[in-house]
Design a protein around this motif. Structure first.
Motif, PDB file in Angstrom:
ATOM      1  N   HIS A   9       0.795  -1.286   0.017  1.00  7.30           N
ATOM      2  CA  HIS A   9      -0.027  -0.101  -0.011  1.00  7.30           C
ATOM      3  C   HIS A   9       0.930   1.178  -0.134  1.00  7.30           C
ATOM      4  O   HIS A   9       0.465   2.167   0.870  1.00  7.30           O
ATOM      5  N   GLY A  39       0.689  -0.185  -4.518  1.00  9.43           N
ATOM      6  CA  GLY A  39       0.494   1.111  -4.086  1.00  9.43           C
ATOM      7  C   GLY A  39       1.554   2.305  -4.466  1.00  9.43           C
ATOM      8  O   GLY A  39       1.367   3.450  -4.076  1.00  9.43           O
ATOM      9  N   TRP A  42       0.380   5.522  -7.729  1.00 14.01           N
ATOM     10  CA  TRP A  42      -0.893   5.861  -7.161  1.00 14.01           C
ATOM     11  C   TRP A  42      -1.465   7.010  -7.813  1.00 14.01           C
ATOM     12  O   TRP A  42      -2.477   7.094  -8.298  1.00 14.01           O
ATOM     13  N   ASP A  48       4.955   9.308  -5.331  1.00 14.61           N
ATOM     14  CA  ASP A  48       5.134   8.149  -6.306  1.00 14.61           C
ATOM     15  C   ASP A  48       6.706   8.174  -6.603  1.00 14.61           C
ATOM     16  O   ASP A  48       7.333   7.186  -6.605  1.00 14.61           O
ATOM     17  N   HIS A  69      -5.666  -2.021  -5.043  1.00 13.61           N
ATOM     18  CA  HIS A  69      -5.424  -0.790  -4.758  1.00 13.61           C
ATOM     19  C   HIS A  69      -4.290  -0.149  -5.695  1.00 13.61           C
ATOM     20  O   HIS A  69      -2.847  -0.078  -4.923  1.00 13.61           O
ATOM     21  N   GLU A  70      -4.458  -0.347  -6.770  1.00 12.10           N
ATOM     22  CA  GLU A  70      -3.444   0.175  -7.780  1.00 12.10           C
ATOM     23  C   GLU A  70      -3.980   1.398  -8.710  1.00 12.10           C
ATOM     24  O   GLU A  70      -5.166   1.103  -9.024  1.00 12.10           O
ATOM     25  N   ASN A  71      -3.393   2.591  -9.025  1.00 10.87           N
ATOM     26  CA  ASN A  71      -4.035   3.071 -10.065  1.00 10.87           C
ATOM     27  C   ASN A  71      -3.982   2.437 -11.476  1.00 10.87           C
ATOM     28  O   ASN A  71      -2.733   2.801 -12.150  1.00 10.87           O
ATOM     29  N   SER A 154      -9.683   6.584  -6.808  1.00 12.99           N
ATOM     30  CA  SER A 154      -9.306   5.460  -5.883  1.00 12.99           C
ATOM     31  C   SER A 154      -9.770   4.218  -6.060  1.00 12.99           C
ATOM     32  O   SER A 154     -10.026   3.451  -5.401  1.00 12.99           O
TER      33      SER A 154
END
Ligand SMILES: [Fe+2]
Length: 247
Positions: A9, A39, A42, A48, A69-71, A154
């Protein structure tokens, strides 16, 4: 050497020399594998870049499968290339995303990778930032401490694989005769997820992984997502902050 760990994360303290003394003597030929919710990609901002540069400076290569939870929008912008038998995206020279449905060979062992998972922490809804009442909805959600996420900020629908990724996974498993040493995923097959209890519900991916569990022989299956460290039956290993060495 290959180590594996669970969800990071965007918080990589477990890799410092103090927390991971085993890294002394490791080289970029050695790998640490993150079982999803990396994560580190992001928002594409300063944090980042700082995190990714810090990971690149570590003495080992960082590998990850995707979680929920990754962009995904940002991740999909990185070009895909071949690496050790499968497709990767090179985020930094030694920080690699292992794509879904691939089989890699590392140190003489085979790894099947299938990232992705459903976000179970968005039970109050997914907001659309383009909606005319977005601001008031956001305010309401925050005021009520709601469990929500915002589309493309998100939460991403592509947190779950698409049909072509399942097909590619099936083709690659077929190619290796449904036999690998390790399976690396973010979520677990439906039957294993059911054993873990909690609020998790089956979906297309956990059902697909159930198919893999039935049809493919493996020595160990490492996964994250459920925020716990547990050794289960039949070679299933749930990882969170623990680092385990793969042999
Ligand atoms: Fe997750």
């Amino acid at each position: 050497m290959i180590y594996a760990t669970g969800d990071t994360h965007g918080e990589f303290n477990r890799f410092t020399k103090a927390n991971f003394p085993e890294r002394v003597g490791m080289t970029k030929e050695d790998c640490v594998l993150i079982c999803g919710d990396f994560g580190g990609v992001w928002d594409g901002g300063k944090q980042d870049r700082w995190n990714l540069d810090w990971l690149e400076d570590l003495p080992f290569t960082v590998l990850f499968v995707s979680g929920n939870h990754e962009n995904i929008d940002l991740l999909e912008q990185y070009p895909v290339e071949e690496w050790r038998g499968g497709k990767v995206q090179r985020i930094r020279p030694h920080v690699l995303h292992l794509c879904r449905g691939q089989v890699f060979e590392l140190e003489g062992r085979t790894f099947f990778t299938m990232g992705g998972a459903s976000s179970h922490d968005a039970t109050d809804g997914i907001l659309e930032p383009d909606a005319p009442d977005y601001r008031s909805q956001l305010k309401w959600m925050r005021w009520h401490n709601a469990r929500f996420r915002v589309n493309h900020i998100s939460w991403w629908a592509r947190e779950l694989p698409g049909p072509e990724e399942y097909e590619e996974a099936r083709r690659n498993l077929e190619r290796v005769g449904h036999r690998v040493n390790f399976v690396i995923t973010h979520c677990a097959p439906t039957s294993v997820q059911n054993l873990l209890g909690g609020e998790y519900v089956p979906d297309a991916l956990t059902d697909f992984l159930e198919e893999v569990r039935r049809t493919t022989r493996f020595d160990h299956w490492l996964f994250g997502h459920y925020h716990d460290n547990r050794n289960l039956d039949d070679g299933f290993v749930l990882l969170w902050e623990q680092m385990v060495r793969i042999r």
